[in-house]
Write an enzyme that holds these catalytic residues in place. Structure first.
Site, PDB file in Angstrom:
ATOM      1  CD  GLU A  62     -10.251 -15.323   2.553  1.00  0.00           C
ATOM      2  OE1 GLU A  62      -9.753 -15.533   3.669  1.00  0.00           O
ATOM      3  OE2 GLU A  62     -10.588 -14.181   2.167  1.00  0.00           O
TER       4      GLU A  62
ATOM      5  CB  ALA B  15      -4.714 -19.995   4.115  1.00  0.00           C
TER       6      ALA B  15
ATOM      7  CD  GLU C  82     -10.651 -16.184   7.960  1.00  0.00           C
ATOM      8  OE1 GLU C  82     -11.781 -16.705   7.958  1.00  0.00           O
ATOM      9  OE2 GLU C  82      -9.659 -16.676   7.380  1.00  0.00           O
TER      10      GLU C  82
ATOM     11  N   GLY D 224      -6.882 -15.240   5.792  1.00  0.00           N
ATOM     12  CA  GLY D 224      -6.623 -15.794   7.126  1.00  0.00           C
ATOM     13  C   GLY D 224      -5.884 -14.814   8.019  1.00  0.00           C
TER      14      GLY D 224
END
Ligand code: T1G
Length: 687
Positions: free
Chosen positions: A126, A62, A106, A103
């Site tokens: 993270e 992200a 992911e 992310g």
């Protein structure tokens, strides 16, 4: 222009992200990905999809710079994006290079297949930002890689190689050669495979934990020391527990709940602040953009003691040959022997191969002659802390070293300008202050002398990155940034002993605060005799008294604490007796000392010294001070560093606490004007 573009290759839709520098999944990228999948779904000619990225890496997560801004909540949010990818009616292949992190992994886990080049790394870092993978990562990762691997990756944040990922089934194929081409070929092979494999629907790899639910507590126990004080690791473990215990849809809700809890906490803010602080430290203000670094092909190190040996290993491990100089053969052999032993210990732990050990040691040239440094591009002096000895060495180097060679001192507090003045080329002199053990500690204080040339500074910062150090620029002052702030802490800690606190109480406050150890445990580890005048008859303070009776610390089995054969510390009645004796001799009345007073006198005073360092321009920015303390002194990263922490405490509270202790701090102590001004103006140091 959307950073996401699409084009067809036969009946495969290639979706490409081009969002430098690291394809962060900012709003525009998220939006573009959703549009691309909708395009694939609605186009009957499309039979499969490949998601790939331009530039140095696949999506690295992200966009952290969006956190806390409205953009990070602008739909489509990442959890929606990954669900849309997974529910695509055509097989989606993620083509991974560089670092598929957070992310980014992911997105790959929501894709139906993953292919990668062998050099790729996969991870969910993270937790290092005080968070957890909040877009289905804690639910899909254990289903794809197994629970143990998922626990390890999520709770530590450490990446794995593409090869290891392939081994645990996270990657379907390793690609040698052109990634896009092979990914398209792979997509072509799977385009008609039905049903489409969706990770969220898998269950097989959760069996491991269902059969052995103790796996979670065993993992907690094995990592308790490493996770001490952090909120995020436990949240990551809980989320993966939910993946095993609940259906996917419920597990995802639990993941979201835990994610939002962390995101609204102070630790996440501190760790995200620190992510950018670490990167900002490498930027030197006021230097011409086009300043070119000098080339460093060979390094010279003077002194093969603990520091000289550790410093040399950094360069050898980075493939840079080293010439190491000592005064006597015996010292030279001892020093190079310790380096080989350290390398062999790393090899024994599987961190390097025997060939790599020989390669590193093979690039080392031991010598007794300073003249042999004539072909070095960078020479680092690491001899004991004596100004006359250092000036003598730099005077000799001035004659020996080739034009353009950088002359550096590893001094930890002496005046670099005075050392530079002993040469005819002060512009080539810089301080490179490594921290012990130098081959392990990440921090490097780059001490900028009054005459240090811009390209010498740029070279120092670049070489620091090459030897995997985090470099911070410091000005010439006593103790630079780190040790200068350590002094008020040590002074007050010693005074508090005479006033009634015990070494255990003070250390307990610091360890409770999150430091790896307190001032007195640290003194015993480093050696109580460091800096001691060596005269057992001259006893002016508690330290002298301990040294005079051979209590030099852990190495002697006794210091401020007594140590058993496992080096476990225990309070020493003898030391308490010495302390109380000193109180009496110095007429110090002993009293109850509160933990808050210890915080105010040992940590608030550090912040005050940090503010003075900023006032004097001895640090470029407050966040640099935080990087020094996190990487050099074990300040807990979940508190951001002394200056970030001060902002979190509130500067008015810091000023108030210092004023409360003013009398005990003594006449020499003064409040920083910058701290006072910022407190009164409601300003902060770091934001
Ligand atoms: N967001 C924004 N900027 C980033 C960024 C990111 N994720 N990663 C890097 N940058 C910037 C960085 O500040 C620097 O900027 C430049 O890119 C180069 O970085 C829901 C919530 C990828 C291994 O934690 O580990 O996904 O200083 O100097 O050494 O689950 O960057 O040049 O102006 O570090 O080659 C999870 C963080 C996010 C990965 C490259 N992802 N990045 O290292 O370059 S949270 C991460 C890295 C998340 C979801 C959650 C490294 C790197 P500038 P650099 P590098």
């Amino acid at each position: 222009m959307s950073p996401i573009s699409t084009r067809k290759h036969g009946d495969v839709l290639i979706v490409t992200s081009n969002n430098p520098p690291v394809n962060a999944l900012g709003h525009a990228v998220r939006e573009g990905l959703v549009k691309a999948i909708e395009q694939a779904d609605s186009d009957d000619d499309v039979k499969a999809v490949v998601i790939r990225c331009e530039g140095q890496t696949f999506f690295a997560g992200a966009d952290i710079s969006e956190f806390g801004t409205p953009k990070s909540f602008q739909p489509p949010m990442l959890p929606q994006v990954v669900d849309i990818i997974e529910n695509c009616t055509k097989p989606v292949v993620a083509a991974i290079h560089g670092t598929a992190f957070g992310g980014g992994l992911e997105v790959a886990l929501a894709s139906h297949y993953r292919v990668a080049v062998p050099s790729a790394k996969l991870g969910v870092p993270e937790v290092k930002l005080g968070l957890l993978p909040g877009a289905g990562g804690t639910q899909r990762l254990p289903r794809a890689a197994g629970v143990s691997k998922a626990l390890e990756m999520a709770a530590t944040g450490n990446p794995i190689s593409a090869k290891e990922a392939c081994g645990v089934g996270l990657i379907d194929r390793l690609i040698e050669g052109d990634l896009e081409q092979h990914a398209v070929a792979f997509a072509d092979q799977v385009k008609d495979v039905r049903p489409i494999p969706r990770t969220s629907e898998r269950d097989d790899k959760l069996a491991e934990a269902r059969e052995n639910p103790a796996i979670f507590d065993e993992f907690r126990k094995a990592n308790a020391r490493k996770f001490r004080g952090f909120d995020a690791p436990e949240a990551n473990i809980k989320a993966i527990e939910a993946a095993v215990a609940r259906p996917y849809a419920e597990g995802v809700l639990e993941e979201r709940r835990l994610f939002m809890e962390l995101m609204s906490g102070t630790q996440a803010r501190a760790q995200q602040y620190f992510f950018f602080a670490e990167r900002k430290a490498s930027k030197i203000e006021g230097l011409p953009e086009d300043t070119k670094p000098r080339e460093i092909r060979r390094v010279g190190v003077i002194g093969a003691g603990t520091m000289g040996g550790g410093i040399s290993m950094n360069f050898l491990s980075a493939g840079i040959p080293v010439t190491i100089v000592e005064m006597a053969q015996e010292a030279l052999d001892r020093g190079t022997g310790v380096m080989r032993k350290n390398y062999e210990a790393s090899a024994a732990k599987g961190r390097m191969s025997a060939e790599q050990v020989e390669q590193a040691m093979g690039a080392l040239k031991p010598t007794l002659s300073l003249e042999d440094l004539a072909d070095c591009d960078l020479i680092i002096e690491a001899v004991f802390e004596n100004m006359e000895v250092k000036k003598d060495i730099f005077g000799k180097l001035d004659r020996i070293a080739k034009p353009g060679a950088i002359l550096a001192s590893n001094t930890s507090y002496l005046n670099v300008d005075e050392i530079a003045a002993s040469t005819s080329r002060p512009q080539d002199v810089v301080g490179l202050h490594f921290f012990s053990p130098a081959n392990i500690m990440k921090l490097l204080e780059v001490v900028r002398g009054a005459k240090t040339a811009p390209d010498v500074l740029v070279t120092a910062m670049q070489i620091a990155k090459k030897i995997r150090k985090v470099a911070v620029v410091a000005g010439v002052c006593h103790g630079f940034i780190g040790n200068r702030m350590l002094m008020p802490r040590q002074v007050e800690a010693t005074k508090l002993l005479l006033e009634g606190a015990t070494p255990e109480q003070i250390d307990k406050v610091h360890v409770g605060f999150g430091m790896p150890m307190g001032p007195f445990q640290m003194a015993d580890l480093a050696g109580v005799d460091i800096g001691w005048h060596r005269d057992p008859n001259r006893i002016e303070n508690v330290r002298d008294a301990l040294c005079a009776i051979d209590r030099w610390g852990q190495k002697k089995g006794a210091g401020f604490y007594d140590y058993d054969d496992k080096r476990q510390p225990s309070p020493s009645p003898k030391v308490q007796e010495i302390i109380e004796d000193f109180s009496r001799k110095q007429g110090v009345e002993r009293r109850e000392v509160s933990d808050q007073e210890i915080i105010e006198r040992t940590l608030y005073t550090m912040v005050n010294e940090g503010a003075k360092i900023l006032e004097e321009g001895m640090a470029q920015r407050a966040s640099d001070i935080d990087v020094v303390w996190v990487y050099g002194y074990g300040w807990p990263v979940y508190r951001g560093g002394p200056m970030f922490w001060a902002d979190t405490e509130g500067l008015p509270k810091i000023v108030e606490g210092i004023r409360r202790q003013q009398e005990r701090l003594g006449s020499e102590f003064s409040l920083s004007e910058l701290l006072l001004r910022k407190a009164e103006a409601g300003e902060k140091f770091t934001r």
